[in-house]
Design a protein around this motif. Structure first.
Motif, PDB file in Angstrom:
ATOM      1  N   TRP A   8      41.752 -14.312   9.948  1.00  0.00           N
ATOM      2  CA  TRP A   8      41.071 -14.037   9.125  1.00  0.00           C
ATOM      3  C   TRP A   8      39.939 -15.649   9.491  1.00  0.00           C
ATOM      4  O   TRP A   8      38.547 -15.131   9.036  1.00  0.00           O
ATOM      5  CB  TRP A   8      41.733 -14.314   8.056  1.00  0.00           C
ATOM      6  CG  TRP A   8      41.797 -13.689   7.024  1.00  0.00           C
ATOM      7  CD1 TRP A   8      43.731 -13.904   6.279  1.00  0.00           C
ATOM      8  CD2 TRP A   8      41.682 -12.890   6.470  1.00  0.00           C
ATOM      9  NE1 TRP A   8      44.075 -12.549   6.053  1.00  0.00           N
ATOM     10  CE2 TRP A   8      42.556 -11.837   5.549  1.00  0.00           C
ATOM     11  CE3 TRP A   8      40.060 -12.510   5.487  1.00  0.00           C
ATOM     12  CZ2 TRP A   8      42.020 -10.750   4.695  1.00  0.00           C
ATOM     13  CZ3 TRP A   8      39.932 -11.599   5.021  1.00  0.00           C
ATOM     14  CH2 TRP A   8      40.784 -10.490   4.680  1.00  0.00           C
ATOM     15  N   SER A   9      40.165 -16.209   9.638  1.00  0.00           N
ATOM     16  CA  SER A   9      39.153 -17.349  10.570  1.00  0.00           C
ATOM     17  C   SER A   9      37.688 -16.468  11.626  1.00  0.00           C
ATOM     18  O   SER A   9      36.881 -16.813  11.480  1.00  0.00           O
ATOM     19  CB  SER A   9      39.507 -18.667  11.198  1.00  0.00           C
ATOM     20  OG  SER A   9      40.284 -18.600  12.612  1.00  0.00           O
ATOM     21  N   LYS A  25      32.222 -13.515  14.259  1.00  0.00           N
ATOM     22  CA  LYS A  25      33.662 -13.325  13.111  1.00  0.00           C
ATOM     23  C   LYS A  25      32.842 -12.959  12.055  1.00  0.00           C
ATOM     24  O   LYS A  25      33.494 -13.485  11.225  1.00  0.00           O
ATOM     25  CB  LYS A  25      33.691 -15.191  12.668  1.00  0.00           C
ATOM     26  CG  LYS A  25      33.721 -15.926  14.273  1.00  0.00           C
ATOM     27  CD  LYS A  25      35.048 -17.870  13.529  1.00  0.00           C
ATOM     28  CE  LYS A  25      35.095 -17.885  14.937  1.00  0.00           C
ATOM     29  NZ  LYS A  25      35.176 -19.357  14.357  1.00  0.00           N
ATOM     30  N   SER A  26      32.550 -12.146  11.857  1.00  0.00           N
ATOM     31  CA  SER A  26      31.978 -11.167  11.221  1.00  0.00           C
ATOM     32  C   SER A  26      32.386  -9.413  11.187  1.00  0.00           C
ATOM     33  O   SER A  26      31.923  -8.502  10.653  1.00  0.00           O
ATOM     34  CB  SER A  26      30.546 -10.969  10.313  1.00  0.00           C
ATOM     35  OG  SER A  26      29.698 -10.825  11.481  1.00  0.00           O
ATOM     36  N   GLY A  63      36.844 -13.604  10.978  1.00  0.00           N
ATOM     37  CA  GLY A  63      36.833 -12.171  10.468  1.00  0.00           C
ATOM     38  C   GLY A  63      37.765 -10.711  11.095  1.00  0.00           C
ATOM     39  O   GLY A  63      36.863  -9.823  10.102  1.00  0.00           O
ATOM     40  N   VAL A  66      47.740 -16.047  11.109  1.00  0.00           N
ATOM     41  CA  VAL A  66      47.144 -14.963   9.494  1.00  0.00           C
ATOM     42  C   VAL A  66      45.942 -15.663   9.397  1.00  0.00           C
ATOM     43  O   VAL A  66      44.521 -15.106   8.688  1.00  0.00           O
ATOM     44  CB  VAL A  66      47.854 -14.331   8.218  1.00  0.00           C
ATOM     45  CG1 VAL A  66      46.578 -14.087   7.205  1.00  0.00           C
ATOM     46  CG2 VAL A  66      49.209 -13.325   8.489  1.00  0.00           C
ATOM     47  N   GLU A  67      46.628 -16.632   9.229  1.00  0.00           N
ATOM     48  CA  GLU A  67      44.628 -17.959   8.472  1.00  0.00           C
ATOM     49  C   GLU A  67      44.020 -18.026  10.312  1.00  0.00           C
ATOM     50  O   GLU A  67      42.522 -17.248   9.633  1.00  0.00           O
ATOM     51  CB  GLU A  67      45.211 -19.671   8.632  1.00  0.00           C
ATOM     52  CG  GLU A  67      45.975 -19.454   7.020  1.00  0.00           C
ATOM     53  CD  GLU A  67      45.194 -19.260   6.383  1.00  0.00           C
ATOM     54  OE1 GLU A  67      43.783 -19.596   5.934  1.00  0.00           O
ATOM     55  OE2 GLU A  67      45.808 -18.440   5.010  1.00  0.00           O
ATOM     56  N   GLN A 118      41.048  -9.292   9.653  1.00  0.00           N
ATOM     57  CA  GLN A 118      41.951  -8.630   8.644  1.00  0.00           C
ATOM     58  C   GLN A 118      43.697  -8.039   8.317  1.00  0.00           C
ATOM     59  O   GLN A 118      43.577  -7.168   8.529  1.00  0.00           O
ATOM     60  CB  GLN A 118      41.450  -8.009   7.224  1.00  0.00           C
ATOM     61  CG  GLN A 118      39.696  -8.137   7.237  1.00  0.00           C
ATOM     62  CD  GLN A 118      38.676  -8.086   6.034  1.00  0.00           C
ATOM     63  OE1 GLN A 118      39.504  -6.311   5.320  1.00  0.00           O
ATOM     64  NE2 GLN A 118      37.957  -7.231   5.450  1.00  0.00           N
ATOM     65  N   ASN A 138      35.184  -8.182   9.894  1.00  0.00           N
ATOM     66  CA  ASN A 138      36.276  -7.550   8.790  1.00  0.00           C
ATOM     67  C   ASN A 138      36.838  -6.267   9.786  1.00  0.00           C
ATOM     68  O   ASN A 138      37.384  -5.309   8.729  1.00  0.00           O
ATOM     69  CB  ASN A 138      34.770  -6.850   7.865  1.00  0.00           C
ATOM     70  CG  ASN A 138      33.701  -8.032   6.756  1.00  0.00           C
ATOM     71  OD1 ASN A 138      34.974  -9.002   7.374  1.00  0.00           O
ATOM     72  ND2 ASN A 138      32.969  -7.716   7.414  1.00  0.00           N
TER      73      ASN A 138
END
Length: 275
Positions: free
Chosen positions: A74-75, A50-51, A77, A70-71, A79, A53
């Motif tokens: 983002w959770s 989850k990282s 990772g 969208v939320e 954008q 980006n």
């Protein structure tokens, strides 16, 4: 037209802001369901962490609760920076997300009114030449995007693209430089060095050695073409479909070449007559 040099910046007369041309790669997520549970399950199978980006575009065939989607992204990772125009346009405006055109549509630009003479001739085409198959191109999921730099022309009025003509540029493009032109063909009479980029929303012509990044049809014009006398770029793109140096057909390297987009085939590379 703007030439920006990323290697030589001066501190004098610094403007409050500046827009610079830059090629970026966005991944596009296509959604066929609004079931957030199913979407998260697919993300679990697809992503290892989850990282990442990764900046992404949302492309949905069905109505979505865009805020919740969208939320969720983002959770994980990801954008979200915008949506592909369609069912989510109104929600995107409410959330201040960018709205990108559908495939084959042009992005409208605000462009400077300064013009240059229209060239009298272009490289000849050779219809007998060969084309590369579409396995050498990459498109769809990754969309190269550009912006037009106007900060270096503060005293000029802004007009619609129909008033802009082709631009002839006589200097060599060196590593770190980016040349952007909107509203007409971009003609370079000199070379494009490795690490430089030439970008236009119409056709691109390079009469010297063509290295670096070559981009035509930057706002989606599928009729745009690239013409080069000595073809050896690190990246070539027409209307968002692009090919990296490692995937170029070997028989076109260092040859006079035309590049065009063909629906269903991708990028087609044509070796032109050297006569």
């Amino acid at each position: 037209m703007t030439v920006s040099d990323n290697n030589n910046q001066t501190a004098s007369a610094v403007p409050a802001l500046a827009l610079y041309g830059k090629m970026l790669t966005f991944s596009r997520l296509q959604f066929s369901t609004s079931d957030l549970g199913a979407i998260e399950a697919q993300l679990t199978e697809t992503l290892s962490n989850k990282s990442s980006n990764i900046p992404i575009l949302i492309d949905s065939d069905v109505e979505q609760d865009l805020s919740a989607l969208v939320e969720l992204l983002w959770s994980w990772g990801l954008q979200p920076i915008g949506v592909v125009t369609g069912l989510l346009d109104d929600q995107a405006r409410e959330q201040r997300l960018a709205i990108f055109p559908a495939d084959g549509k042009r992005i409208e630009r605000i462009v400077p009114s300064k013009t240059a003479p229209t060239p009298s001739n272009k490289p000849k085409e050779d219809n007998r030449s060969e084309s590369a198959n579409d396995t050498s191109t990459e498109s769809a999921a990754n969309i190269p995007a550009t912006e037009t730099t106007i900060s270096s022309l503060p005293d000029e009025t802004l007009l619609s693209a129909q008033h802009i003509t082709s631009l002839i540029y006589d200097q060599m493009l060196r590593s770190g430089q980016s040349l952007n032109h909107v509203g007409g063909d971009l003609i370079l009479t000199n070379s494009v060095n490795s690490g430089a980029e030439a970008i236009t929303d119409n056709s691109l012509h390079v009469y010297g050695r063509a290295q670096g990044r070559l981009v035509a049809g930057a706002t989606g014009d599928k009729d745009a073409r690239i013409f080069c006398q000595v073809f050896n770029p690190s990246l070539v793109s027409v209307a968002g479909t692009y090919c990296l140096r490692d995937n170029l057909p070997e028989h076109v390297i260092d040859k006079p070449v035309q590049v065009k987009f063909v629906e269903g085939e991708g990028l087609v590379f044509i070796v032109m007559d050297e006569a």
